[in-house]
Design an enzyme around this catalytic site. Structure first.
Site, mmCIF file in Angstrom:
data_model
loop_
_atom_site.group_PDB
_atom_site.id
_atom_site.type_symbol
_atom_site.label_atom_id
_atom_site.label_comp_id
_atom_site.label_asym_id
_atom_site.label_seq_id
_atom_site.Cartn_x
_atom_site.Cartn_y
_atom_site.Cartn_z
ATOM 1 N N LYS A 113 0.797 -1.021 0.001
ATOM 2 C CA LYS A 113 -0.019 0.098 0.118
ATOM 3 C C LYS A 113 0.854 1.190 0.058
ATOM 4 O O LYS A 113 0.512 2.159 -0.624
ATOM 5 C CB LYS A 113 -0.980 0.087 1.229
ATOM 6 N N LYS A 196 -6.080 -9.919 -6.242
ATOM 7 C CA LYS A 196 -7.183 -10.277 -5.232
ATOM 8 C C LYS A 196 -8.372 -9.367 -5.609
ATOM 9 O O LYS A 196 -8.274 -8.055 -5.907
ATOM 10 C CB LYS A 196 -6.539 -10.038 -3.810
ATOM 11 N N LYS A 199 -12.013 -4.288 -2.286
ATOM 12 C CA LYS A 199 -12.873 -3.206 -2.213
ATOM 13 C C LYS A 199 -12.447 -1.766 -3.196
ATOM 14 O O LYS A 199 -13.064 -1.064 -3.569
ATOM 15 C CB LYS A 199 -13.015 -2.587 -0.758
#
Ligand code: ATP
Ligand code: LTN
Length: 331
Positions: A113, A196, A199
């Site tokens: 991230k 993956k 969201k």
């Protein structure tokens, strides 16, 4: 009594990856009467990346409604918002003081991230995120943490933090374990089966949300990428897209993957996808319908969350008093 704890961030619309990897497991565990279940909406984790304040509180209620609509029963489980219980941030601070800096620098989610956002835009909160997660888990003497694969490393870190605290101070923390269903712990994007389902995914076709309409679900499955060849077999290396669709099919239908492989032997991708769409639609529809009823009843949700926070605090605060006494905090 065994304790089960898990949580989801209100950082976006929940998708079938969250459902299969986490919520579906929670619901099936919930029937074990001898266990204590605690499920949180972890809003303090969500703000490690900027969230629009109005959207965040709206999403907190939405995630609550999804929990209930999916079958989390407030009579069997404690459901509460993380920021409603101040013990979590308090405990996280103390745990930060026994967490080695090097442990946190090795967390792959932080590395990924922070790389994506750029260092200058990365908050110290994102770096400390796994310590807050450790506090969530350790405050409730948790035995098992049902999560998807991306969270295994954080549960491992929680174990290390608990062991170190127990060794340095007093053995007051139970050392928890992750509970993972290997095959379904990582549902992949419908557009890129090597990444993956997430969201934060920008392409709406890549994920099926739990509030998607029947026609949106059908369309997304029709447009899902497939692999070369035409066999419907489970082989994540050679056939990542079809393998992912098989796992989704299996999880929503209750049929085993080998049963599905036998049934679809010699059949076309298009027929397989049509049946898959039907199964997903039939399973999501009752969740979506119940969700829309619940989200209209905000007072009910808020009341349930307040009661949940009180119950959570009753448990966690005993642990906080043990922490204070072990560390010598206060007088
Ligand atoms: P983000 O995009 O913000 O990282 P996310 O979709 O990964 O969000 P989380 O709130 O991080 O969602 O995850 C909630 C739970 O759902 C966790 O237990 C996580 O492991 C699980 N989960 C998330 N995505 C998947 C997935 N694709 N497959 C299986 N489990 C998943
Ligand atoms: N980091 C988790 C959410 C989370 C969690 C927890 C999961 C926060 N605290 C405690 C299990 C137990 C994630 O899914 N991103």
């Amino acid at each position: 009594m065994k304790a089960i704890f898990s949580g989801i961030q209100p950082s976006g619309d929940l998708h079938i990856g969250n459902y299969i990897g986490a919520i579906q497991q929670w619901v099936s565990l919930q029937n074990q009467e001898s266990h204590r279940f605690i499920f949180s909406i972890v809003d303090l984790h969500a703000i490690t990346v900027y969230q629009d304040p109005e959207i965040l509180s709206k999403r907190t209620l939405e995630v609550t409604a999804i929990y209930l609509a999916s079958g989390i029963d407030p009579k069997k489980s404690i459901i509460f918002v993380q920021s409603d219980n101040p013990d979590h941030t308090y405990c996280a601070w103390v745990l930060n003081c026994v967490t080695n800096f090097g442990w946190l620098t090795r967390m792959t989610q932080f590395k990924d991230k922070s790389l994506k956002q750029g260092r200058a835009n990365t908050s110290a909160g994102l770096f400390n995120y796994p310590v807050l997660m450790a506090a969530d888990i350790l405050l409730y003497d948790t035995d098992l943490v049902p999560v998807g694969e991306d969270q295994i490393q954080h549960v491992e870190l929680t174990r290390d933090i608990a062991k170190k605290f127990n060794q340095v101070y007093k053995p007051i923390f139970k050392v928890p374990e992750a509970l993972i269903d290997k095959k379904s712990a990582r549902i992949m994007s419908l557009q890129n089966p090597l990444s993956k389902m997430s969201k934060s995914e920008v392409d709406p076709k890549a994920k099926i949300n739990l509030t998607d309409s029947d026609s949106e679900i059908v369309e997304k499955i029709r447009k899902a990428v497939t692999d070369s060849g035409n066999e419907i077999i489970y082989d994540p290396k050679a056939k990542p897209a079809i393998s992912n669709l098989l796992v989704i099919f299996s999880k929503f239908s209750g049929r085993s993957i080998s049963d599905l492989q036998d049934y679809y032997k010699g059949k076309k991708y298009s027929e397989f996808k049509e049946d898959l769409a039907e199964v997903v639609v039939e399973n999501i529809r009752p969740i979506r319908e119940r969700y829309f009823e619940l989200i209209d009843n905000k007072d009910y949700l808020i009341d349930l969350l307040k009661k949940g926070a009180e119950k959570a605090f009753e448990i966690s605060h005993k642990k906080v008093l043990e922490i204070n006494s072990a560390v010598g905090l206060g007088i």
